[in-house]
Design an enzyme around this catalytic site. Sequence first.
Site, PDB file in Angstrom:
ATOM      1  N   GLU A  49       0.833  -1.030   0.127  1.00 42.28           N
ATOM      2  CA  GLU A  49       0.011  -0.013   0.053  1.00 42.28           C
ATOM      3  C   GLU A  49       1.021   1.230  -0.056  1.00 42.28           C
ATOM      4  OE1 GLU A  49      -2.864   0.581   3.098  1.00 42.28           O
ATOM      5  OE2 GLU A  49      -3.535  -1.481   2.683  1.00 42.28           O
ATOM      6  N   ASP A  60      -5.798   8.782  10.323  1.00 40.50           N
ATOM      7  CA  ASP A  60      -4.285   8.287  10.579  1.00 40.50           C
ATOM      8  C   ASP A  60      -4.039   8.914  11.984  1.00 40.50           C
ATOM      9  OD1 ASP A  60      -3.856   6.789   8.253  1.00 40.50           O
ATOM     10  OD2 ASP A  60      -3.521   8.728   7.172  1.00 40.50           O
TER      11      ASP A  60
END
Length: 263
Positions: A49, A60
């Site tokens: 990824e 995040d």
Amino acid sequence: MNRIDFKFKELKDQGKKALIPFITAGDPSLDTTVNIVLEMDKKGADIVEIGIPYSDPLADGPIIQGSSQRAIKGGAKIRNIMETVRKIRGKSEIPLVYMVYYSSIFKYGLERFIAEASAVGINGIIIPDLPIEERGDIMDITVKYEVHLIPLVAPTSKRRIQEIAAGGSGFVYCVSKNGVTGVGEKIKTDIKEYMELVGSYTELPKALGFGISGSSMAREFKPYCDGIIIGSAIIDIIYKCKGEKEILDKVGNFISEVKKSLE
């Protein structure tokens, strides 16, 4: 056959699980990003990824937020990240997935982004903040360019999991906990029950991510899923290294160790 489909079939036939590392494009530099991906491929990663840095990454935690900020400060943009992926694809057949926020590709142009991603060798796209009502339009474009739109589910309501898991392709990114990415916080979700629930709504492979710090956790959860996604732990290794050689050595060793735990 899409590289992602081929890889999961190959691993299933071998009785193995996928190791899916995440890195941010451009941290510490785009040239180093190329070499990190090639090193991870060599050391046993199955799919990689590649995060497109974003100024306000809602999903995040602080480690990946810091990585995004460093990459943006260093000049990483969609256009030069596409060229970086082209360089990787020229040297490797490993399946590649973009992790990208919706507003980034909306500003760039949805079809333009997906067409360019496909042309440089991207096999799948994860959009963590994709509104469900926009999914159909994007899926029409991803199908056209033979790129998987990978659904991301979290341990929320059954109805929500069903709604998201039933749409998409490639594999299902199963978030292990509510909240943001990062290591250190205990995963309280009943992973076995959660994976069985997701599996009742889709036949796609299930990859588990968020909060997985290394080989011991990968070993613990591998009976319940088809792949393990590790991001923050790798980003933290990269951040603490001095120079590319140390990065490649330490990330390569980490990937080898986790891969062994999944075999």
